[in-house]
Design a protein around this motif. Structure first.
Motif, PDB file in Angstrom:
ATOM      1  N   PHE A   6       3.587   5.582 -12.281  1.00 47.72           N
ATOM      2  CA  PHE A   6       3.038   4.361 -12.802  1.00 47.72           C
ATOM      3  C   PHE A   6       3.924   3.242 -12.962  1.00 47.72           C
ATOM      4  O   PHE A   6       3.967   2.142 -12.406  1.00 47.72           O
ATOM      5  CB  PHE A   6       2.288   4.422 -14.153  1.00 47.72           C
ATOM      6  CG  PHE A   6       1.396   3.325 -14.585  1.00 47.72           C
ATOM      7  CD1 PHE A   6       0.325   3.028 -13.918  1.00 47.72           C
ATOM      8  CD2 PHE A   6       2.001   2.467 -15.708  1.00 47.72           C
ATOM      9  CE1 PHE A   6      -0.207   1.700 -14.396  1.00 47.72           C
ATOM     10  CE2 PHE A   6       1.278   1.631 -16.122  1.00 47.72           C
ATOM     11  CZ  PHE A   6       0.072   1.090 -15.437  1.00 47.72           C
ATOM     12  N   VAL A   7       5.092   3.605 -13.551  1.00 46.66           N
ATOM     13  CA  VAL A   7       6.212   2.571 -13.937  1.00 46.66           C
ATOM     14  C   VAL A   7       7.124   2.377 -12.718  1.00 46.66           C
ATOM     15  O   VAL A   7       7.301   1.126 -12.230  1.00 46.66           O
ATOM     16  CB  VAL A   7       7.051   3.096 -14.975  1.00 46.66           C
ATOM     17  CG1 VAL A   7       8.312   1.990 -15.183  1.00 46.66           C
ATOM     18  CG2 VAL A   7       6.263   3.300 -16.180  1.00 46.66           C
ATOM     19  N   SER A   8       7.301   3.111 -11.912  1.00 43.13           N
ATOM     20  CA  SER A   8       7.837   3.328 -10.783  1.00 43.13           C
ATOM     21  C   SER A   8       7.060   2.232  -9.587  1.00 43.13           C
ATOM     22  O   SER A   8       7.608   1.165  -9.021  1.00 43.13           O
ATOM     23  CB  SER A   8       7.939   4.413 -10.002  1.00 43.13           C
ATOM     24  OG  SER A   8       8.692   5.380 -10.524  1.00 43.13           O
ATOM     25  N   CYS A   9       5.975   2.160  -9.643  1.00 46.50           N
ATOM     26  CA  CYS A   9       5.185   1.406  -8.869  1.00 46.50           C
ATOM     27  C   CYS A   9       4.993   0.041  -9.130  1.00 46.50           C
ATOM     28  O   CYS A   9       5.256  -0.950  -8.519  1.00 46.50           O
ATOM     29  CB  CYS A   9       3.534   1.842  -9.023  1.00 46.50           C
ATOM     30  SG  CYS A   9       2.460   0.949  -7.944  1.00 46.50           S
TER      31      CYS A   9
ATOM     32  N   ALA B 146       0.888  -1.452  -0.272  1.00 46.36           N
ATOM     33  CA  ALA B 146      -0.028  -0.076   0.022  1.00 46.36           C
ATOM     34  C   ALA B 146       0.889   1.177  -0.004  1.00 46.36           C
ATOM     35  O   ALA B 146       0.482   2.235  -0.725  1.00 46.36           O
ATOM     36  CB  ALA B 146      -0.996  -0.058   0.986  1.00 46.36           C
ATOM     37  N   MET B 147       2.002   1.306   0.701  1.00 44.53           N
ATOM     38  CA  MET B 147       3.004   2.410   0.956  1.00 44.53           C
ATOM     39  C   MET B 147       3.423   2.459  -0.686  1.00 44.53           C
ATOM     40  O   MET B 147       3.740   3.796  -0.986  1.00 44.53           O
ATOM     41  CB  MET B 147       3.876   1.988   1.729  1.00 44.53           C
ATOM     42  CG  MET B 147       3.224   1.951   3.199  1.00 44.53           C
ATOM     43  SD  MET B 147       4.981   1.697   4.311  1.00 44.53           S
ATOM     44  CE  MET B 147       3.857   1.576   6.137  1.00 44.53           C
ATOM     45  N   ILE B 148       3.812   1.468  -1.203  1.00 48.20           N
ATOM     46  CA  ILE B 148       4.477   1.646  -2.747  1.00 48.20           C
ATOM     47  C   ILE B 148       3.597   1.968  -3.689  1.00 48.20           C
ATOM     48  O   ILE B 148       3.671   3.032  -4.494  1.00 48.20           O
ATOM     49  CB  ILE B 148       5.014   0.158  -3.100  1.00 48.20           C
ATOM     50  CG1 ILE B 148       6.088  -0.389  -2.281  1.00 48.20           C
ATOM     51  CG2 ILE B 148       5.268   0.184  -4.435  1.00 48.20           C
ATOM     52  CD1 ILE B 148       6.560  -1.726  -2.355  1.00 48.20           C
ATOM     53  N   GLY B 149       2.264   1.654  -3.468  1.00 47.85           N
ATOM     54  CA  GLY B 149       1.199   2.038  -4.437  1.00 47.85           C
ATOM     55  C   GLY B 149       0.817   3.510  -4.301  1.00 47.85           C
ATOM     56  O   GLY B 149       0.366   4.217  -5.276  1.00 47.85           O
TER      57      GLY B 149
ATOM     58  N   CYS C  25      -3.485  -0.207  -8.450  1.00 47.43           N
ATOM     59  CA  CYS C  25      -3.101   0.542  -7.105  1.00 47.43           C
ATOM     60  C   CYS C  25      -2.479   1.790  -7.414  1.00 47.43           C
ATOM     61  O   CYS C  25      -2.974   2.713  -6.894  1.00 47.43           O
ATOM     62  CB  CYS C  25      -2.127  -0.340  -6.415  1.00 47.43           C
ATOM     63  SG  CYS C  25      -2.859  -1.544  -5.487  1.00 47.43           S
ATOM     64  N   SER C  26      -1.584   1.896  -8.521  1.00 49.11           N
ATOM     65  CA  SER C  26      -0.911   3.082  -8.984  1.00 49.11           C
ATOM     66  C   SER C  26      -2.121   4.149  -9.381  1.00 49.11           C
ATOM     67  O   SER C  26      -2.094   5.176  -9.018  1.00 49.11           O
ATOM     68  CB  SER C  26       0.025   2.821  -9.756  1.00 49.11           C
ATOM     69  OG  SER C  26       0.541   4.103 -10.323  1.00 49.11           O
ATOM     70  N   LEU C  27      -2.940   3.509 -10.125  1.00 50.82           N
ATOM     71  CA  LEU C  27      -4.009   4.608 -10.854  1.00 50.82           C
ATOM     72  C   LEU C  27      -4.945   5.146  -9.583  1.00 50.82           C
ATOM     73  O   LEU C  27      -5.143   6.226  -9.593  1.00 50.82           O
ATOM     74  CB  LEU C  27      -4.793   3.794 -11.839  1.00 50.82           C
ATOM     75  CG  LEU C  27      -4.077   3.120 -13.065  1.00 50.82           C
ATOM     76  CD1 LEU C  27      -5.002   2.441 -13.881  1.00 50.82           C
ATOM     77  CD2 LEU C  27      -3.560   4.410 -13.764  1.00 50.82           C
TER      78      LEU C  27
END
Length: 269
Positions: free
Chosen positions: A174-177, A134-137, A211-213
């Motif tokens: 988005f790519v980083s996630c 969740a932190m990453i997202g 998650c990223s979106l």
């Protein structure tokens, strides 16, 4: 940018002792404090914090949600909404009904989003791992978008809501996630689980996409409320970032999504 990085590093350091108490009520307490502070910032931005009854109802709800199970959240929400109407009915001209309507979704969503960290812990033995996801997202998406947008951003994303956000930054976040989700899954498999369980890396990579979106939507939603309240930030408690909610705005959207996904899909078998 320097102040933002320093504050972010300090928050990361403070996060470690909190996670040490992840399986205790101390964690619930910290989540309750963050939830209450974030809700206060929303009320302050809308100028609704000056009504003692309305403020008390909202803060008590925000602080109470992390201490009740997901099953009882709906009951608590019902009483919260009923009390909101009671306060509105008996309050004379000190509450702007339109402003209440503007911030009301955040008054419910923020406590629920924060409490989802506790729901993950109580539902699944891998709750701490999912909390990191969740932190990453939310935060990795935000960090990736911030740095990529700062250096290479040219095309505005949604200028009327958030003038500084760019299409290039959104793609970078988005790519980083996606990359960090895959890396986190690999690390958890090889350094924590070993042969005791199997992490479906490709399924988690697929999960990283919504998650990223959703994290970006949460960020924009918080910005939308700020614009309607005519404030730049929710506060100044975190130098370089703004208020507490400025740091947790996307997090409160991503965490419930992960909880729902984990509830229905076995990412670890």
């Amino acid at each position: 940018m320097k102040q933002r990085i320093i504050t972010g590093a300090l928050c990361a350091v403070l996060l470690l002792p909190v996670l040490f108490f992840y399986n205790t009520l101390i964690f619930n307490l910290v989540i309750a404090i963050i939830s209450a502070v974030s809700v206060f910032e929303v009320l302050q931005a809308a100028g609704l914090h000056k009504n003692p009854a309305f403020l008390a109802v909202c803060i008590l709800f925000a602080a109470g949600v992390p201490f009740v199970s997901f099953t009882y959240f709906s009951f608590l929400s019902f009483f919260f909404m009923a009390l909101i109407f009671v306060v509105l009915i008996f309050t004379k001209n000190s509450l702007n009904f339109e402003k209440v309507g503007t911030v009301f979704p955040m008054l419910v969503f923020v406590p629920f989003g924060m409490a989802a960290t506790v729901y993950l812990r109580d539902f699944n033995e891998h709750g701490l791992f999912y909390l990191f996801l969740a932190m990453i997202g939310s935060w990795v998406t935000d960090i990736g978008a911030y740095f990529i947008g700062s250096f290479w951003g040219k095309h505005k994303l949604i200028e009327r809501i958030s003038p500084k956000k760019t299409v290039e930054g959104a793609i970078g976040g988005f790519v980083s996630c996606i990359v960090c989700f895959a890396l986190a899954a690999w690390i958890y498999q090889h350094f924590f689980l070993g042969d005791t369980a199997t992490v479906s890396i490709w399924m988690l990579v697929l999960l990283s996409i919504p998650c990223s979106l959703v994290g970006m939507v949460g960020d924009l939603a918080a910005s939308l409320v700020k614009r309607n309240c005519h404030v730049k930030d929710y506060g100044n408690i975190l130098p370089g970032h703004g208020g507490m909610l400025d740091r947790f705005d996307s997090f409160v959207f991503v965490t419930p999504l992960i909880y729902c996904a984990v509830y229905f899909i076995p990412f670890i078998s």
